[in-house]
Design a protein around this motif. Structure first.
Motif, short mmCIF file in Angstrom:
data_model
loop_
_atom_site.label_atom_id
_atom_site.label_comp_id
_atom_site.label_asym_id
_atom_site.label_seq_id
_atom_site.Cartn_x
_atom_site.Cartn_y
_atom_site.Cartn_z
N GLU A 141 0.83 -1.20 0.00
CA GLU A 141 0.00 0.00 0.00
C GLU A 141 0.87 1.26 0.00
N THR A 142 2.14 1.09 -0.40
CA THR A 142 3.09 2.20 -0.36
C THR A 142 2.60 3.41 -1.16
N LEU A 143 2.12 3.17 -2.37
CA LEU A 143 1.67 4.28 -3.22
C LEU A 143 0.41 4.91 -2.64
N ILE A 144 -0.47 4.07 -2.10
CA ILE A 144 -1.71 4.56 -1.46
C ILE A 144 -1.34 5.46 -0.27
N ALA A 145 -0.28 5.08 0.45
CA ALA A 145 0.15 5.86 1.63
C ALA A 145 0.97 7.09 1.22
N GLY A 146 1.24 7.24 -0.07
CA GLY A 146 1.97 8.43 -0.56
C GLY A 146 3.46 8.39 -0.28
N LEU A 147 4.03 7.18 -0.16
CA LEU A 147 5.45 7.08 0.20
C LEU A 147 6.37 6.94 -1.00
N GLY A 148 5.80 6.91 -2.20
CA GLY A 148 6.63 7.04 -3.41
C GLY A 148 7.10 5.73 -4.01
N GLN A 149 7.60 5.90 -5.22
CA GLN A 149 7.98 4.78 -6.09
C GLN A 149 9.17 3.97 -5.54
N ALA A 150 10.19 4.68 -5.04
CA ALA A 150 11.39 3.98 -4.58
C ALA A 150 11.05 3.06 -3.41
N GLU A 151 10.25 3.58 -2.48
CA GLU A 151 9.83 2.77 -1.32
C GLU A 151 8.96 1.59 -1.78
N ALA A 152 8.09 1.83 -2.75
CA ALA A 152 7.22 0.74 -3.24
C ALA A 152 8.06 -0.37 -3.86
N LEU A 153 9.05 0.00 -4.66
CA LEU A 153 9.90 -1.00 -5.30
C LEU A 153 10.74 -1.76 -4.27
N ALA A 154 11.25 -1.02 -3.27
CA ALA A 154 12.07 -1.67 -2.23
C ALA A 154 11.22 -2.65 -1.42
N ARG A 155 10.02 -2.22 -1.08
CA ARG A 155 9.15 -3.11 -0.31
C ARG A 155 8.77 -4.35 -1.13
N ALA A 156 8.41 -4.13 -2.39
CA ALA A 156 8.02 -5.28 -3.24
C ALA A 156 9.18 -6.28 -3.34
N ALA A 157 10.39 -5.78 -3.51
CA ALA A 157 11.55 -6.68 -3.60
C ALA A 157 11.76 -7.42 -2.28
N ALA A 158 11.58 -6.72 -1.17
CA ALA A 158 11.73 -7.36 0.15
C ALA A 158 10.66 -8.43 0.37
N TYR A 159 9.47 -8.18 -0.15
CA TYR A 159 8.38 -9.15 0.04
C TYR A 159 8.62 -10.39 -0.85
N GLU A 160 9.15 -10.14 -2.06
CA GLU A 160 9.51 -11.30 -2.89
C GLU A 160 10.59 -12.13 -2.19
N ALA A 161 11.58 -11.44 -1.62
CA ALA A 161 12.67 -12.15 -0.94
C ALA A 161 12.14 -12.96 0.25
N ALA A 162 11.04 -12.51 0.85
CA ALA A 162 10.45 -13.23 1.99
C ALA A 162 9.61 -14.42 1.54
N GLY A 163 9.41 -14.56 0.22
CA GLY A 163 8.70 -15.75 -0.28
C GLY A 163 7.37 -15.50 -0.95
N ALA A 164 6.97 -14.24 -1.12
CA ALA A 164 5.68 -13.96 -1.76
C ALA A 164 5.66 -14.52 -3.19
N ASP A 165 4.52 -15.09 -3.57
CA ASP A 165 4.38 -15.68 -4.91
C ASP A 165 4.04 -14.64 -5.96
#
Ligand code: SPV
Ligand code: MG
Length: 274
Positions: A141-165
């Motif tokens: 929900e990074t973009l919804i929270a207004g935290l920007g593209q870089a944070e959204a990409l970093a979070r998505a990568a971290a979530y993939e690393a944690a095992g998200a399909d």
């Protein structure tokens, strides 16, 4: 793959009948059908029971919206096997704090949990599943929270690393621009998931051409269609002083009896009633 929202088995049956590939077990729709806000007002058990009833009704996969996982990683550990046992094929879990606020409301409370905390929740969900094909979709929900593209990409990568399909990237901007920018910059290995409610101008063929999107969820069109249809018919019955003028335009009682699975019951009668 295209999933249509549903808030009960009947709406799920209609979505499957229309040819959608999957059912989105929307928290927004279920909340609306109980006339309460989509903010963890309803219990997890109520949502779970509805997913079980939907999964028992349709043959297409059910993707359950488990909001934030109804608590922390411990809650997730207990909740995921229950959804799996209910016949659900995938869960979508979002990185907001519990209790959540709905995403598309203007000025909603959109606070995110720490990245490490959400990674723990994803790992808990993956560890709790019994079937390795059961999908854990991480929603940011990074973009919804207004935290920007870089944070959204970093979070998505971290979530993939944690095992998200898969990663659901959500946006409430009225144009697809920020989602398209995210997709262009995404270099992860898992597919993306979109919910284009706020930017309906983005068509299926355009999404398909992007290549990285594996699932499109139509988030609330069952409840909005139902509300629109009921409002119109109720108003006409009041205005016209009876049901005479609306009757011919409505689905027939016979149609509804068919949707109730009448043919199956008649078959049971034929075989077993003596
Ligand atoms: C839902 O349908 O409950 C969703 C999608 O989570 S949205 O309402 O857009 O957040
Ligand atoms: Mg939801």
């Amino acid at each position: 793959m295209h999933a249509m929202s549903a808030h009960n088995p009947l709406s799920a049956r209609l979505a499957a009948e229309a040819g959608f590939d999957a059912i989105w077990g929307s928290g927004f729709e279920l909340s609306a059908s109980y006339a309460v806000p989509d903010a963890n007002i309803l219990s997890a058990g109520l949502h779970l029971d509805m997913m079980r009833a939907i999964a028992a009704t349709v043959d297409v996969p059910v993707i359950a919206d488990i909001d934030t996982g109804f608590g922390n990683a411990i809650n997730v550990s207990y909740v995921v096997p229950q959804y799996e046992a209910a016949g659900v094929s995938a869960v979508v879990m979002e990185d907001k704090t519990f209790p959540k606020d709905t995403s598309l409301r203007a000025d909603g409370r959109q606070e995110l949990v720490r990245v490490e905390e959400f990674q723990g929740k994803i790992e808990a969900a993956c560890a709790a599943r019994r079937d390795p094909d059961f999908c854990v979709i991480a929603r940011t929900e990074t973009l919804i929270a207004g935290l920007g593209q870089a944070e959204a990409l970093a979070r998505a990568a971290a979530y993939e690393a944690a095992g998200a399909d898969a990663i659901l990237i959500h946006s409430k901007q009225a144009t697809p621009d920020e989602v398209l920018a995210f997709i262009a910059a995404w270099s992860g290995g898992v597919p993306l998931v979109l919910v284009p409610t706020a930017y309906p101008q983005l068509r299926e063929r355009d999404i398909q051409a992007l290549g990285k999107v594996g699932l499109v969820i139509y988030g609330n069109h069952a409840i909005r269609a139902a509300v629109g249809a009921m409002r119109e018919i109720f108003a006409r019955i009041r205005a016209e002083g009876g049901i005479h003028a609306v009757d011919a335009g409505l689905p027939t009682v016979r149609d509804i009896i068919g949707l109730q699975g009448d043919a199956d019951m008649r078959e049971l009668e034929r075989r077993f009633l003596r």
